[in-house]
Design a protein around this motif. Structure first.
Motif, PDB file in Angstrom:
ATOM      1  N   ILE A   1       0.756  -1.101   0.017  1.00  0.00           N
ATOM      2  CA  ILE A   1       0.168   0.081  -0.059  1.00  0.00           C
ATOM      3  C   ILE A   1       0.810   1.127   0.177  1.00  0.00           C
ATOM      4  O   ILE A   1       0.538   2.321  -0.786  1.00  0.00           O
TER       5      ILE A   1
ATOM      6  N   TYR B   1      -9.196  -2.705  -4.852  1.00  0.00           N
ATOM      7  CA  TYR B   1      -9.210  -1.317  -4.094  1.00  0.00           C
ATOM      8  C   TYR B   1      -8.644  -0.186  -5.107  1.00  0.00           C
ATOM      9  O   TYR B   1      -7.707  -0.355  -5.780  1.00  0.00           O
TER      10      TYR B   1
ATOM     11  N   THR C   1      -6.615   2.824  -5.053  1.00  0.00           N
ATOM     12  CA  THR C   1      -5.174   3.124  -4.434  1.00  0.00           C
ATOM     13  C   THR C   1      -5.436   4.393  -3.642  1.00  0.00           C
ATOM     14  O   THR C   1      -4.959   4.518  -2.417  1.00  0.00           O
TER      15      THR C   1
ATOM     16  N   LEU D   1      -7.067   3.382  -0.415  1.00  0.00           N
ATOM     17  CA  LEU D   1      -6.222   2.775   0.481  1.00  0.00           C
ATOM     18  C   LEU D   1      -5.337   3.764   1.094  1.00  0.00           C
ATOM     19  O   LEU D   1      -5.204   3.786   2.397  1.00  0.00           O
TER      20      LEU D   1
ATOM     21  N   SER E   1      -6.940   6.324   3.785  1.00  0.00           N
ATOM     22  CA  SER E   1      -7.382   5.573   4.979  1.00  0.00           C
ATOM     23  C   SER E   1      -6.175   5.736   6.060  1.00  0.00           C
ATOM     24  O   SER E   1      -6.687   6.151   7.252  1.00  0.00           O
TER      25      SER E   1
ATOM     26  N   TYR F   1      -7.942  -6.378   6.212  1.00  0.00           N
ATOM     27  CA  TYR F   1      -7.941  -5.856   4.640  1.00  0.00           C
ATOM     28  C   TYR F   1      -9.014  -5.687   4.032  1.00  0.00           C
ATOM     29  O   TYR F   1      -9.531  -5.029   3.299  1.00  0.00           O
TER      30      TYR F   1
ATOM     31  N   TYR G   1     -10.926  -0.801   4.837  1.00  0.00           N
ATOM     32  CA  TYR G   1     -11.013   0.278   3.770  1.00  0.00           C
ATOM     33  C   TYR G   1     -12.297   0.678   3.208  1.00  0.00           C
ATOM     34  O   TYR G   1     -12.464   1.498   2.447  1.00  0.00           O
TER      35      TYR G   1
END
Length: 347
Positions: free
Chosen positions: A80, A167, A169, A172, A175, A190, A194
């Motif tokens: 991430i 997801y 990006t 992610l 957050s 995971y 999110y």
């Protein structure tokens, strides 16, 4: 060609499976749209060597990062941090992707701005060579296929799992959440954290991921689950802490979503403890787990029989035990332990 998707591969001693995974990803029609990052998490076998061969052959697509072993969660956190494409998908080094669904996913990502993309996946059982299709909604009702929808329209029926998720990006990174490291079963974190800031979801109908199960070394093997139950409970406590720390920022839909999802996880943990061979030990650990939930989140403690993620029956039984000071637990453990074990094996 502009890259739209990063595939992060968590690889630890994956020399027997990594080739299979990478070959499934390198589809000529779409591979130039991909960035594939293999994170070698301190492997002691030929994982690094195998990954490097793909780097040499596909230098603009495949990268390898070598790091000290920190567990699956540390790989997620690292990926991430470094991902720089619009979307991100995690693939384990003993799993594969489905060609038709994967091509469809990559093509859809180039024209969407959804926060989260959900797609069905297959579970392939190595023991009997059976392939089962798994959805991401706990409802058989019609839904808006291949369309972007609002989270607050589907929040009660979403069943997110690592294998179904792609997801944004931006979602992610913004957050700031990190999952537990040096811990198994953190993929549940995971799959849930999110969604806190998720507003839109793209619902796909082609399966993308193939999750290979049946190996005795996998963390989901029943004996491994029992040996590592303290780590499963650690993840549950992290989920509870996440809920308590963030519920002030949740609207009604998000609060119900997280209550349903987290109490579903807690219900599974009660069953896992019930699956212990020794009835007295099972009772002691179940009571201790129950009291910890009560201390840390009275709200989730009371909600345990109300969620719609498959835990209502378990929750009702737990509430009966609470009222009766857990009397009768050992007798029921003797009568039903085997059926609980079989249920966990199938689930």
């Amino acid at each position: 060609m502009k890259k739209v998707l990063t595939i992060g591969i968590a690889a630890y001693n994956a020399s027997t499976t990594l080739n299979h995974t990478l070959k499934s990803l390198l589809i000529p029609e779409i591979m130039e749209s991909l960035s594939i990052i293999v994170v070698n998490d301190g492997s002691t076998d030929d994982t690094e060597l195998i990954a490097q061969k793909y780097v040499d052959k596909y230098p603009t697509i495949v990268k390898v990062i070598n790091k000290e072993n920190g567990g699956h969660g540390s790989v997620i956190n690292k990926l991430i941090e470094i991902v720089d494409t619009p979307y991100f998908k995690l693939v384990d080094a003993d799993d594969t992707v489905e060609k038709i669904g994967f091509i469809d996913l990559v093509n859809k990502l180039s024209i969407t701005k959804a926060d989260v993309v959900l797609s069905p996946f297959f579970m392939y059982d190595l023991k009997d060579n059976k392939k089962q299709l798994v959805g991401y909604l706990n409802s058989i009702n019609k839904y808006e296929r291949n369309k972007v929808v609002r989270f607050d329209k589907y929040y009660q029926i979403i069943q997110p799992a690592l294998h179904s998720l792609t997801y944004s990006t931006k979602l992610l990174k913004n957050s700031g959440f990190r999952v537990d490291e040096h811990c198994f079963y953190e993929d549940t974190e995971y799959s849930l954290y999110y969604f806190l800031n998720c507003k839109t979801i793209l619902l796909l109908d082609e399966p993308v991921y193939c999750y290979w199960i049946g190996s005795t070394t996998q963390s989901v093997n029943i004996q491994n689950r029992l040996k590592r139950r303290s780590q499963a409970l650690r993840v549950s406590y992290s989920l509870i802490s996440f809920f308590e720390n963030n519920k002030k920022n949740m609207d009604n839909a998000k609060e119900i979503f997280y209550k349903n999802q987290i109490t579903g996880v807690l219900s599974f943990d009660y069953q896992l403890l019930f699956a212990l061979l020794n009835g007295k030990r099972a009772k002691y650990e179940s009571q201790e787990f129950d009291l910890n939930i009560k201390r840390t989140s009275p709200e989730l403690y009371e909600y345990v029989d109300k969620g719609n993620m498959g835990g209502k029956k378990v929750g009702k039984v737990i509430k009966i035990f609470r009222k009766n000071n857990w009397n009768g637990y050992i007798f029921l453990h003797f009568c039903f332990r085997k059926s609980i074990v079989n249920k966990i094996k199938m689930g």
